[in-house]
Design an enzyme around this catalytic site. Structure first.
Site, PDB file in Angstrom:
ATOM      1  N   LYS A  89      68.404  60.123  -8.501  1.00 31.25           N
ATOM      2  CA  LYS A  89      68.153  61.555  -8.298  1.00 31.25           C
ATOM      3  C   LYS A  89      68.325  62.276  -9.634  1.00 31.25           C
ATOM      4  CE  LYS A  89      69.560  65.454  -5.295  1.00 31.25           C
ATOM      5  NZ  LYS A  89      70.485  65.909  -4.247  1.00 31.25           N
ATOM      6  N   SER A 143      68.254  68.225  -0.198  1.00 34.01           N
ATOM      7  CA  SER A 143      67.659  68.320  -1.506  1.00 34.01           C
ATOM      8  C   SER A 143      67.229  66.987  -2.102  1.00 34.01           C
ATOM      9  CB  SER A 143      68.666  68.967  -2.462  1.00 34.01           C
ATOM     10  OG  SER A 143      69.785  68.122  -2.666  1.00 34.01           O
ATOM     11  N   SER A 182      72.230  67.020   2.145  1.00 33.21           N
ATOM     12  CA  SER A 182      71.145  66.676   1.226  1.00 33.21           C
ATOM     13  C   SER A 182      70.828  65.194   1.095  1.00 33.21           C
ATOM     14  CB  SER A 182      71.443  67.232  -0.169  1.00 33.21           C
ATOM     15  OG  SER A 182      71.194  68.610  -0.199  1.00 33.21           O
TER      16      SER A 182
END
Lengths: 490, 492
Positions: free
Chosen positions: B78, B158, B182
């Protein structure tokens, strides 16, 4: 807080009568530590710009603070030295504001739960009276970096060496009443910090800075509106700022104006304070507990271990000096004002008269060190050598005058006084026969004076002087006196 | 070319060691598939050259039987994890050209075990969002589409890039972060396994911070076993993170299997009153039945304060974010827009560098911390947080795990909720209580809804009891009937 001092200790005269100044001080003392409060970067002063900066200090993305145990210990030690309550639970908060030399956009500080609570400092004033200044709290916080606006006309520069260095903010109660009291307090606080070795107290390097809260009132009235004078960095300026500010506030009020609560700056160039920002313009710092740090929980053992490291502090030392050495309060104050003075004194005075030791240290030695700008730790006259010099006097080898001459040679050569006496042949003439010879010579050379002295016995001093001169100062003055008196039949 | 759709982490690990294929071959196949999947917009930055070189190194080690536990396995990271020498943007214009000089603790650990960084995965800007639509680099598309519609769906957020990439087999596993859901919500939307470990289990050092008291790193994987394998190498105390835990760490893979007979699962029936879609409610019922079939007791529990979790979360998280994001000021690094005076520089830099959602949260956070509002918002939210935590502690007095759906709905369409922040935020309603309580939780694909897109079940356990998550989680994996393989509609 109710102020129970009904009779003002110190007043200023205004057109409308007497005024009392009320002062509280926030001292920012840089913690003596190897590394910064929350990073491993060096906390030492100086270094080329940006050379003591870690990723944490520069607030790079994802960086996290880790508390430096050494700084916590120093804060606790200081708290104990200020006879203050150590809070076993304390919390680090973020104080949010934007400034280029504050890389995180917040300062990590302690707001609601400081590490140290209430304490007290005893301060001796010039007239030898003592006042007690309450300590409200002590907390740990980060220092900011430094901005330079005068290097380049187009740009500002920032040095983050100081960013993240640990500070102790020490806040007093509004217990001070004059510039002199404030100066004496900061001086005393600095002495305590230096005894504890928790802050070097170096005001020129910014290790100790003060924010001063000043208000005025008629004696016995409620507290007036205060103004805060920020970042005053010398004891002299603290006094000047308070004197100016209290007079300014009295004038304002007497001219029918109100004091506006504001932050002011002390201008060194003209000795005045000027407005920096009003209460309305004050920042909303949006304090909240720093979620990157756990609350600080201290256990009793940790605190008591630190308590064992507390050295004898100036107050206790003074009391001991009064008690054990029979010194005057004045002398004791001078000696304890610096741990190094006290140490020097205690070495010199072993087996010697304390009063004579003090006189030599605070007299000849201090004036010589001051003249030469040398710190006592580097004194060319070691405590052992000064001790021996005092011995030479009490043994009768040296007169006071000769001793001063030997002292000067010691300063220059760092030599042992006994060696100097030998090399320079400076020892006192105590042999009565030798003195008699000189006396006889002087008496014989001055028959007119001899008849005069029989009329005016006070003239004997002249003969003593002549004999001393003839002996190059080496004759023992009291023997000289005695022999002359005998010879003249006085 | 390898058929990456069939490859999970455990399979790859075994195949590499057996010599079924090489790491170089594997990395090449992923790069090829990534290049044919640009449409999904999952990767912000690729690390192709380095990855190939590292794969060659790994192959040498494997040949010499000198391999590390995760030797030669590619991973997507990420874009919130700082990676040394590789751009780390947090999907924000503010950091569009930021390349860290340091490696986050988590990526350091994974690379040290032999994993190979294939690229940085998109996310909502600074991890703020539930749809991966707030990325400065544009939305990520969900590899899943409804059978009945050709509309693009969000992958959730997210960690939308991480979830979509694993789902579309653009990497076998990915790291992600979970502040309010997330990891779990995007896992649920994409048919992948998303693990949010106990707060403090994985170091936060080097992860771009959103809300420090809630942020926690975890993996997104295809299987529960992969999730356990990943946690084994991600977890551990880090002296650089004061909030990281010294709790004992273990080989979580070994926890999987074994009977759950006599164990108890709690069902918070209050959650039924929430606006949960019918398909998901039914799926929840099925999951309960799977546990009954496995000999697990079912118990109704109460989590009375969880209904206040969403408002409390949307006070605490923005409050911390407003302070955490203050460092992005254009002075030291990142984007800068020059100004006449200092305040001008701040306003222009932050005005241009942050997107709408980030600004909204900074505004909310600044507001709730302001003098005069602090007690009414922030302090109250913290009190609620403690009550929510206590609810869970009480519940775990009598159950071993709690089962809920991960989300109230399945993936929604791109653009559907963008103009309605409240509707967007309500998607986190089932995940945020877990973050507020600091508990571990996992989302596991549990079925497809009537439109043929994934649903996920969430399991929650006691602090530091991730082992039970994997144990309970494998029941869902074994009992479900659907396949969680999206069709390759996006391929060139």
């Amino acid at each position: 807080m109710v102020n129970d001092i009904k009779v003002a200790r110190y007043t200023l005269e205004g057109q409308s009568g007497l005024w009392e100044t009320v002062i509280g001080i926030e001292v920012h003392a840089q913690v003596t530590s190897e590394s910064k409060l929350f990073s491993g970067a060096s906390a030492s002063y100086g270094g080329s710009p940006m050379s003591h900066v870690s990723l944490v200090d520069a607030a790079m993305p994802g960086m996290l603070p880790v508390i430096n145990q050494q700084c916590v210990r120093q804060a606790i030690k200081t708290g104990l030295g200020l006879k203050a309550q150590i809070n076993k639970f304390s919390v680090f908060d973020r104080k949010n504001y934007f400034y280029p030399d504050l890389p995180q956009g917040y300062q990590i500080s302690q707001f609601k739960y400081p590490i140290v609570g209430e304490g007290e400092v005893r301060v001796t004033l010039k007239d030898n009276s003592d006042i007690r200044v309450g300590i409200e709290r002590l907390h740990l916080e980060q220092d900011a970096g430094k901005s330079f606006h005068d290097i380049d006309p187009e740009s500002s520069y920032i040095d983050l060496n100081r960013s993240g260095v640990a500070l102790m903010e020490i806040v007093t109660k509004p217990d001070l009443r004059s510039a002199d009291e404030a100066k004496a307090f900061v001086t005393k606080l600095r002495t305590i910090l230096r005894y504890l070795e928790t802050c070097d107290g170096n005001m020129e390097e910014g290790s100790l800075r003060a924010d001063i809260n000043v208000s005025v009132r008629k004696p016995g009235d409620e507290l007036g509106t205060r103004c805060e004078i920020k970042n005053v960095n010398s004891i002299k300026f603290i006094g000047m700022a308070i004197d100016y500010e209290s007079r300014r506030q009295i004038d304002e009020i007497e001219n029918g104006n109100k004091i506006i609560q504001e932050t002011r700056l002390f201008d060194v160039s003209n000795g005045k304070t000027r407005s920096m920002r009003s209460k309305e313009e004050a920042h909303d710092y949006r304090y909240f507990p720093d979620p990157d740090l756990l609350p600080l929980n201290l256990d009793d053992n940790f605190i008591s271990e630190i308590a064992k490291e507390i050295p004898e502090l100036p107050d206790e030392k003074k009391d001991r000096f009064l008690r054990n050495y029979g010194l005057s309060s004045y002398d004791a104050d001078i000696l304890v004002s610096d741990k190094k003075y006290a140490e020097y004194f205690e070495k010199v005075t072993v087996g010697r008269d304390p009063k004579i030791s003090v006189n030599w240290i605070t007299g000849e030695l201090f004036s010589a060190l001051k003249r030469l700008s040398i710190d006592i730790t580097n004194s060319p006259v070691s405590c052992d050598n000064l001790g021996e010099l005092i011995d030479l006097i009490s043994e009768g080898t040296l007169s006071g005058r000769l001793a001063k001459d030997v002292f000067e040679i010691m300063l220059e050569t760092q030599k042992n006084p006994r060696i100097i006496v030998k090399e320079e042949n400076l020892s006192q003439i105590t042999d009565e026969g030798s003195i008699e010879k000189i006396v006889d010579k002087i008496l014989g050379e001055n028959p007119d004076k001899v008849s005069e002295v029989r009329e005016k016995p006070k003239m004997i001093g002249w003969f003593v002087g002549q004999v001393m001169k003839e002996s190059q100062g080496k004759a023992n003055p009291s023997s000289v006196n005695e022999i002359i008196q005998k010879k003249l039949g006085l | 070319m390898l058929d990456l759709k069939k490859l999970d982490l455990v399979t790859i690990r075994n195949s590499l060691r057996k010599g079924d294929f090489t790491s170089e071959e594997l990395v090449g196949s992923y790069i090829d598939r990534i290049n044919n999947s640009k449409k999904l917009n999952t990767y912000n930055t690729l690390n192709i050259e380095n990855a190939i070189n590292l794969a060659k190194e790994s192959d040498k080690r494997i040949l010499k039987k000198n391999y590390r536990p995760m030797e030669g396995i590619p991973i997507g990271i990420k874009d919130l994890f700082c990676t040394k020498g590789v751009k780390t943007t947090a999907s924000s214009k503010m950091l569009e050209n930021f390349t860290p000089t340091y490696e986050s603790t988590i990526t350091e650990k994974l690379f040290y075990q032999g994993m190979i960084l294939i690229g940085k995965l998109s996310n909502d800007e600074f991890a703020m969002g539930s749809s991966n639509e707030t990325s400065y680099l544009g939305p990520v598309l969900n590899p899943w589409k409804k059978e009945t519609s050709d509309q693009y769906l969000v992958p959730g957020g997210s960690s939308g890039g991480s979830a979509a990439a694993v789902s579309a087999s653009l990497c076998p596993v990915a790291t992600a972060t979970d502040t309010g859901g997330s990891i779990r919500q995007p896992a649920s939307f994409t048919g992948t396994v998303g693990l949010k470990p106990t707060y403090g289990r994985c170091s936060r050092w080097g992860i771009v911070a959103f809300a420090s008291s809630l942020d926690q790193a975890g993996p997104i994987t295809k299987t529960v076993a992969d999730s356990a394998a990943m946690l084994t190498h991600m977890a551990g105390y880090d002296e650089k993170d004061s909030t990281s835990s010294t709790a004992k760490n273990e080989n979580y893979e070994e926890a999987i299997g074994g009977s759950l007979k006599g164990k108890t699962i709690g069902i918070p029936h209050e959650f039924e009153r929430l606006d949960i879609s019918l398909d998901i409610q039914n799926n929840w019922e099925s999951a309960i039945q799977w546990y009954k079939d496995a000999g697990v007791n079912i118990k109704s529990i109460k989590l009375p304060h969880s209904k206040y979790a969403l408002p409390a979360y949307y006070i605490i998280a923005p409050a911390e974010a407003s302070s955490n994001l203050a460092r992005y000021d254009g002075v030291k690094y990142g984007s800068r827009v020059e100004g006449e005076v200092l305040d001008d520089l701040y306003k222009k830099t932050r005005g241009a560098g942050f997107g709408e959602e980030v600004k909204r949260r900074i505004m909310m956070g600044t507001y709730v911390l302001s003098a005069g509002y602090y007690d009414a918002y922030y302090l109250k939210a913290q009190k609620v947080r403690r009550l929510i935590h206590q609810d869970f502690v009480d519940a775990f007095g009598s159950v071993d795990a709690i089962l809920t759906p991960t989300t109230p709905t399945t993936a929604f369409e791109i653009g559907e909720n963008v103009s309605d922040p409240l509707k967007m935020y309500s998607n986190d309603i089932l995940t945020v209580p877990v973050n507020l309580a600091g508990l571990p939780a996992i989302s596991i694909p549990s079925g497809l809804d009537k439109d043929g897109i994934p649903m996920g079940m969430q399991l929650i356990t006691k602090h530091f009891d991730e082992n039970s998550l994997f144990q309970f989680g494998s029941i869902i994996e074994m009992s479900r009937s659907d396949m969680f393989q999206p069709k390759d509609w996006w391929m060139n």
